[in-house]
Design a protein around this motif. Structure first.
Motif, PDB file in Angstrom:
ATOM      1  N   LYS A 104       2.881   6.926   5.046  1.00 40.70           N
ATOM      2  CA  LYS A 104       1.984   6.216   4.577  1.00 40.70           C
ATOM      3  C   LYS A 104       1.731   6.380   3.118  1.00 40.70           C
ATOM      4  O   LYS A 104       1.330   7.465   2.989  1.00 40.70           O
ATOM      5  N   VAL A 105       1.974   5.597   2.117  1.00 39.35           N
ATOM      6  CA  VAL A 105       1.545   5.808   0.723  1.00 39.35           C
ATOM      7  C   VAL A 105       0.560   5.024   0.120  1.00 39.35           C
ATOM      8  O   VAL A 105       0.516   3.603   0.349  1.00 39.35           O
ATOM      9  N   TYR A 106      -0.344   5.393  -0.224  1.00 43.98           N
ATOM     10  CA  TYR A 106      -1.491   4.733  -1.136  1.00 43.98           C
ATOM     11  C   TYR A 106      -1.239   4.790  -2.512  1.00 43.98           C
ATOM     12  O   TYR A 106      -1.388   5.840  -2.893  1.00 43.98           O
ATOM     13  N   ILE A 107      -1.181   3.497  -3.184  1.00 41.90           N
ATOM     14  CA  ILE A 107      -1.117   3.293  -4.724  1.00 41.90           C
ATOM     15  C   ILE A 107      -2.458   2.795  -5.118  1.00 41.90           C
ATOM     16  O   ILE A 107      -2.712   1.773  -4.712  1.00 41.90           O
ATOM     17  N   ILE A 108      -3.018   3.853  -5.644  1.00 39.18           N
ATOM     18  CA  ILE A 108      -4.641   3.185  -6.172  1.00 39.18           C
ATOM     19  C   ILE A 108      -4.357   3.109  -7.970  1.00 39.18           C
ATOM     20  O   ILE A 108      -4.319   4.136  -8.357  1.00 39.18           O
ATOM     21  N   ASP A 109      -4.525   1.732  -7.959  1.00 40.17           N
ATOM     22  CA  ASP A 109      -4.105   1.360  -9.415  1.00 40.17           C
ATOM     23  C   ASP A 109      -5.588   1.473 -10.217  1.00 40.17           C
ATOM     24  O   ASP A 109      -6.660   1.153  -9.519  1.00 40.17           O
ATOM     25  N   GLU A 110      -5.646   1.953 -11.691  1.00 41.56           N
ATOM     26  CA  GLU A 110      -6.839   2.019 -12.331  1.00 41.56           C
ATOM     27  C   GLU A 110      -8.015   2.750 -11.425  1.00 41.56           C
ATOM     28  O   GLU A 110      -9.258   2.330 -11.092  1.00 41.56           O
ATOM     29  N   GLY A 156       5.245   1.838 -16.934  1.00 44.63           N
ATOM     30  CA  GLY A 156       6.119   1.929 -15.873  1.00 44.63           C
ATOM     31  C   GLY A 156       5.244   3.075 -14.550  1.00 44.63           C
ATOM     32  O   GLY A 156       6.031   3.452 -13.881  1.00 44.63           O
ATOM     33  N   LYS A 157       3.888   3.063 -14.552  1.00 45.63           N
ATOM     34  CA  LYS A 157       3.159   3.758 -13.719  1.00 45.63           C
ATOM     35  C   LYS A 157       3.232   3.337 -12.189  1.00 45.63           C
ATOM     36  O   LYS A 157       3.734   3.956 -11.415  1.00 45.63           O
ATOM     37  N   THR A 158       3.015   2.140 -11.968  1.00 46.21           N
ATOM     38  CA  THR A 158       3.233   1.368 -10.947  1.00 46.21           C
ATOM     39  C   THR A 158       4.593   1.336 -10.438  1.00 46.21           C
ATOM     40  O   THR A 158       4.915   1.609  -9.237  1.00 46.21           O
ATOM     41  N   THR A 159       5.463   1.083 -11.251  1.00 46.67           N
ATOM     42  CA  THR A 159       7.085   1.027 -11.088  1.00 46.67           C
ATOM     43  C   THR A 159       7.593   2.166 -10.501  1.00 46.67           C
ATOM     44  O   THR A 159       8.077   2.409  -9.448  1.00 46.67           O
ATOM     45  N   VAL A 160       7.168   3.466 -11.003  1.00 45.15           N
ATOM     46  CA  VAL A 160       7.614   4.466 -10.451  1.00 45.15           C
ATOM     47  C   VAL A 160       6.867   5.020  -9.245  1.00 45.15           C
ATOM     48  O   VAL A 160       7.499   5.619  -8.260  1.00 45.15           O
ATOM     49  N   ALA A 161       5.511   4.525  -9.141  1.00 42.23           N
ATOM     50  CA  ALA A 161       4.894   4.606  -7.921  1.00 42.23           C
ATOM     51  C   ALA A 161       5.805   4.093  -6.494  1.00 42.23           C
ATOM     52  O   ALA A 161       5.923   4.639  -5.602  1.00 42.23           O
ATOM     53  N   ARG A 162       6.258   2.893  -7.063  1.00 43.32           N
ATOM     54  CA  ARG A 162       6.843   2.209  -5.948  1.00 43.32           C
ATOM     55  C   ARG A 162       8.160   2.839  -5.531  1.00 43.32           C
ATOM     56  O   ARG A 162       8.463   2.797  -4.336  1.00 43.32           O
ATOM     57  N   LEU A 163       8.842   3.151  -6.764  1.00 42.78           N
ATOM     58  CA  LEU A 163      10.025   3.946  -6.410  1.00 42.78           C
ATOM     59  C   LEU A 163      10.067   5.107  -5.450  1.00 42.78           C
ATOM     60  O   LEU A 163      10.869   5.463  -4.717  1.00 42.78           O
ATOM     61  N   LEU A 164       9.063   5.974  -5.788  1.00 45.32           N
ATOM     62  CA  LEU A 164       8.681   7.145  -4.931  1.00 45.32           C
ATOM     63  C   LEU A 164       8.271   6.784  -3.745  1.00 45.32           C
ATOM     64  O   LEU A 164       8.972   7.317  -2.532  1.00 45.32           O
TER      65      LEU A 164
END
Length: 495
Positions: free
Chosen positions: A121-127, A50-58
């Protein structure tokens, strides 16, 4: 409408739908409610939790038209765009493919621009751990003092590979693996919503195979639905995964605990005739003994109550030491099976040894006690635990030492019998081995041998192992040779 896999179709769209990460959800919702949102977060944990999921919810909570809010509306243009992955203000970056310094420089430049339509502006950097060292260095300053309208969310499965200078600039949230019950509950909900009939035992098996990953579990559920043609049953899931029916392990476990070699081999033959992978069978047997031991010590695994009841009943047939020994032996068989030129034979030999190990250990214990009693009678005293006078006396009790070591570790006991005491001087016992493999194996566990020596002789002896080249045949059994010479009235001729 194009088909969507369940992991995407049933991705949580609000914090309350997130399974198993209560500590993360509550903390983030409280921060949103109180207006204390950090500028950088680090989400760490295994895959599919759920890491990316929670990031999108935030990101959705920050940019919702009614926000920042702990409960996004999911209906405004910003929420809809983020849910569809088309928002210009939420950028998801794959750290594995955008890992260089040039990409990070572009990110720094774009971060200075105002949001296109949202609040942040939200930057989600995966891995993120895949970034190069220069890229991390280029990110440092921006991460420490970003523009007021920028929030960074870094996600990783390897937090220890993220530099401390990066971690110290982020609020870190550790996502945990999900329990079997949590995954099963979610799969049951999805099955009901999708109109799929699914047996609870089948969902539990899928959850166990997912090893704590919700995404893996949903992928397996999709596969099971396609394989089962709408009805997910335990047998169909077992066939799909190439697993063995649990009843076989209970039958084999019962045979081994009773010392019934014949019944044990019949179960192996039945599994072979069914076309079961012997590697999967050995792994399953190891897991079965692990479950038996866990039930025996009072730490039952997360399994249905019916299966736990059967495990408790079978665990009564053996002690904790017995079950631990069987777990080690079955684990050895499972690890050696892929390298064996005759896997079935190796598995059958392992089953025979396991079935014989419990009774043989008890006999060895009796023989060891008789040996100590006999020695005490010869000495005219009941006290046998005394330091050996010389090497010959130690050799006379070496079989007793090897038996006691084998009780603690059958493999170590077998290796120890491949060596011979060569010298005893100043409290140091030298053991000679003709094989480097056996010498190194005993050397790694020499403390076990030293503990047994102290138990037998009542004094501390240090063990030193070495390799010795022996002329002619290595490891001649001197006692066997002596018997042969006596039987045939022969003599050893040196040539």
């Amino acid at each position: 409408m194009a088909y969507l896999v369940s992991a995407r179709k049933w991705r949580p769209q609000k914090f309350e739908d997130v399974v198993g990460q209560e500590h993360v959800r509550v903390t983030l919702q409280n921060a949103l409610r109180e207006g204390k949102v950090a500028h950088a977060y680090l989400f760490a944990g295994p895959r599919g939790v759920g890491k990316t999921t929670v990031a999108r919810l935030l990101a959705k909570a920050l940019n919702c038209e009614h926000g920042p809010t702990p409960v996004p509306c999911n209906s405004c243009p910003q929420c809809t765009a983020i849910a569809q992955g088309s928002s210009m203000d939420v950028l998801e970056i794959d750290g594995a493919s955008n890992r260089g310094i040039d990409e990070v420089r572009e990110l720094r430049e774009s971060a200075q621009l105002a949001p296109a339509g949202g609040r942040y502006k939200v930057y989600i950097i995966d891995e993120v751990h895949m970034l190069t060292t220069p890229a991390f260095n280029a990110l440092l300053k921006t991460l420490e003092e970003p523009p007021a309208h920028v929030v960074f969310i870094l996600a990783t499965t390897e937090p220890h590979q993220v530099p401390p200078t990066i971690r110290s600039r982020c609020q870190t949230f550790n996502f945990r693996r999900l329990s079997v019950g949590e995954i099963t509950g979610r799969l049951s909900f999805i099955s009901e919503e999708e109109g799929v009939e699914a047996e609870e035992e089948a969902l539990v098996l899928i959850a166990r195979k997912a090893e704590g990953s919700m995404r893996d579990a949903q992928s397996l559920w999709d596969q099971a639905v396609a394989f089962s043609e709408g009805k997910v049953s335990l047998r169909s899931v077992q066939e799909m995964l190439g697993l063995v029916e649990g009843d076989l392990f209970f039958r084999l476990g019962e045979a081994i605990l009773k010392g019934d070699v014949r019944s044990g081999l019949e179960v192996v033959e039945e599994a072979f005739d069914r076309g079961v992978s012997l590697g999967a069978f050995a792994d399953g047997l190891t897991e079965h003994f692990r479950n038996l031991l866990a039930v025996k010590v009072g730490a039952p695994p997360d399994l249905p109550e019916e299966e736990l009841a059967r495990l408790r009943e079978q665990a009564e047939a053996g002690s904790e030491e017995d079950l631990a020994r069987l777990l080690v032996m079955s684990s050895d068989v499972a690890s050696e099976l892929p390298r064996s030129p005759a896997p079935r034979l190796r598995l059958e030999v392992g089953v025979v040894r396991m079935a014989k190990s419990l009774s043989s250990v008890k006999v060895e214990e009796v023989l060891a006690r008789l040996g100590r009693l006999e020695q005490g009678l010869k000495e005219g005293t009941s006290v046998v635990r005394r330091p050996p006078k010389d090497l010959e006396e130690l050799k006379g009790r070496w079989e007793e030492v090897a038996d006691l070591v084998a009780r603690r570790s059958p493999r170590l006991g077998a290796f120890l019998r491949e060596g011979r005491p060569r010298r005893l001087e100043d409290g140091v016992l030298e053991l000679a081995f003709g094989s480097t493999f056996h010498r190194d194996a005993v050397n790694r566990q020499r403390r076990v041998v030293e503990e047994v020596l102290k138990e037998v002789f009542g004094t501390k002896l240090r063990v030193r192992v070495l390799k010795e080249e022996v002329e002619g045949e290595q490891y001649e059994d001197e006692r066997m040779l002596k018997k042969v010479l006596e039987l045939f009235d022969g003599e050893v001729v040196q040539g």
